[in-house]
Design a protein around this motif. Structure first.
Motif, PDB file in Angstrom:
ATOM      1  N   VAL A 126      42.334  54.862  59.667  1.00 44.92           N
ATOM      2  CA  VAL A 126      41.186  55.077  58.758  1.00 44.92           C
ATOM      3  C   VAL A 126      40.800  56.359  58.826  1.00 44.92           C
ATOM      4  N   ILE A 127      40.286  56.788  57.529  1.00 50.40           N
ATOM      5  CA  ILE A 127      39.833  58.102  57.382  1.00 50.40           C
ATOM      6  C   ILE A 127      38.414  58.240  56.704  1.00 50.40           C
ATOM      7  N   SER A 128      37.601  59.149  57.300  1.00 48.47           N
ATOM      8  CA  SER A 128      36.258  58.840  56.839  1.00 48.47           C
ATOM      9  C   SER A 128      36.120  59.526  55.371  1.00 48.47           C
ATOM     10  N   SER A 129      35.157  59.284  54.620  1.00 52.37           N
ATOM     11  CA  SER A 129      34.778  59.871  53.332  1.00 52.37           C
ATOM     12  C   SER A 129      35.121  61.205  53.130  1.00 52.37           C
ATOM     13  N   SER A 130      34.571  62.143  54.130  1.00 54.21           N
ATOM     14  CA  SER A 130      34.789  63.551  53.803  1.00 54.21           C
ATOM     15  C   SER A 130      36.426  63.882  54.204  1.00 54.21           C
ATOM     16  N   GLY A 131      36.942  63.058  55.062  1.00 56.84           N
ATOM     17  CA  GLY A 131      38.351  63.271  55.271  1.00 56.84           C
ATOM     18  C   GLY A 131      38.386  64.195  56.464  1.00 56.84           C
ATOM     19  N   SER A 132      37.306  64.310  57.174  1.00 52.58           N
ATOM     20  CA  SER A 132      37.268  65.102  58.443  1.00 52.58           C
ATOM     21  C   SER A 132      37.505  64.412  59.476  1.00 52.58           C
ATOM     22  N   THR A 133      37.502  63.150  59.621  1.00 49.42           N
ATOM     23  CA  THR A 133      37.796  62.280  60.961  1.00 49.42           C
ATOM     24  C   THR A 133      38.589  61.185  60.502  1.00 49.42           C
ATOM     25  N   SER A 134      39.643  60.958  61.437  1.00 53.27           N
ATOM     26  CA  SER A 134      40.577  59.732  61.187  1.00 53.27           C
ATOM     27  C   SER A 134      40.816  59.043  62.547  1.00 53.27           C
ATOM     28  N   ASP A 135      41.302  57.923  62.646  1.00 50.41           N
ATOM     29  CA  ASP A 135      41.875  57.125  63.748  1.00 50.41           C
ATOM     30  C   ASP A 135      43.018  56.507  63.427  1.00 50.41           C
ATOM     31  N   TYR A 136      43.586  56.026  64.504  1.00 54.01           N
ATOM     32  CA  TYR A 136      44.596  55.286  64.437  1.00 54.01           C
ATOM     33  C   TYR A 136      44.998  54.374  65.397  1.00 54.01           C
ATOM     34  N   ALA A 137      45.704  53.253  65.118  1.00 52.34           N
ATOM     35  CA  ALA A 137      46.061  52.189  66.114  1.00 52.34           C
ATOM     36  C   ALA A 137      47.017  52.802  67.271  1.00 52.34           C
ATOM     37  N   ASP A 138      46.862  52.582  68.537  1.00 53.77           N
ATOM     38  CA  ASP A 138      48.089  53.214  69.439  1.00 53.77           C
ATOM     39  C   ASP A 138      49.246  53.204  69.115  1.00 53.77           C
ATOM     40  N   SER A 139      49.664  52.167  68.400  1.00 53.59           N
ATOM     41  CA  SER A 139      50.942  51.815  68.025  1.00 53.59           C
ATOM     42  C   SER A 139      51.736  52.679  67.051  1.00 53.59           C
ATOM     43  N   VAL A 140      50.852  53.706  66.330  1.00 48.31           N
ATOM     44  CA  VAL A 140      51.371  54.490  65.313  1.00 48.31           C
ATOM     45  C   VAL A 140      50.779  55.628  65.629  1.00 48.31           C
ATOM     46  N   LYS A 141      50.136  56.300  66.546  1.00 47.14           N
ATOM     47  CA  LYS A 141      49.418  57.520  67.005  1.00 47.14           C
ATOM     48  C   LYS A 141      50.915  58.448  66.962  1.00 47.14           C
ATOM     49  N   GLY A 142      50.832  59.485  66.452  1.00 50.00           N
ATOM     50  CA  GLY A 142      51.824  60.664  66.655  1.00 50.00           C
ATOM     51  C   GLY A 142      52.892  60.149  65.567  1.00 50.00           C
ATOM     52  N   ARG A 143      52.856  59.195  64.821  1.00 50.63           N
ATOM     53  CA  ARG A 143      53.801  58.956  63.874  1.00 50.63           C
ATOM     54  C   ARG A 143      53.551  58.868  62.588  1.00 50.63           C
ATOM     55  N   PHE A 144      52.350  58.271  62.269  1.00 47.28           N
ATOM     56  CA  PHE A 144      51.657  58.097  61.220  1.00 47.28           C
ATOM     57  C   PHE A 144      50.524  59.085  60.863  1.00 47.28           C
TER      58      PHE A 144
END
Length: 124
Positions: free
Chosen positions: A49-67
């Motif tokens: 997910v990415i915030s409305s401003s684009g300043s914050t994002s989060d990833y599932a552990d399974s894709v971190k570092g790749r996506f």
């Protein structure tokens, strides 16, 4: 109002794909946007997910570092760059939008808008 996802396809393991999700029908600059995926026979799961401003994002552990998720300048388009793809990444990918960022982490999947999925197939 429509979310249109594109960019899916067939790729070999280790390869890359870039998904796009274009929002139309209204302005989405107040919406967090992100991606879920659903593999055959499995439940839908959060990817990023990415915030409305684009300043914050989060990833599932399974894709971190790749996506990597990003938003276009007009904030109505979100991109998902997928690198080092694995067979386990094979799924239908859905983009979604919500005015509440944290709803992306809830298993109830109560998004304001959903796009039709785009199929990503990673061959091993």
């Amino acid at each position: 109002v429509q979310l249109q996802a594109s960019g899916g396809g067939l790729v070999q393991a280790g390869g890359s794909l870039r998904l796009s999700c274009a929002a139309s029908g209204r302005t989405f600059n107040r919406y967090a946007m992100g991606w879920f995926r659903q593999a055959a026979g499995k439940e839908r799961e959060f990817v990023t997910v990415i915030s409305s401003s684009g300043s914050t994002s989060d990833y599932a552990d399974s894709v971190k570092g790749r996506f990597t998720i990003s938003r276009g300048d007009a904030k109505n388009t979100v991109y998902l760059q997928m690198n080092s793809l694995k067979a386990d990444d094979t799924a239908v990918y859905y983009c979604a939008a919500s005015t509440v960022y944290n709803k992306f982490f809830s298993s109830t999947y109560q998004m304001d808008y959903w796009g039709k999925g785009t199929l990503v197939t990673v061959s091993s």
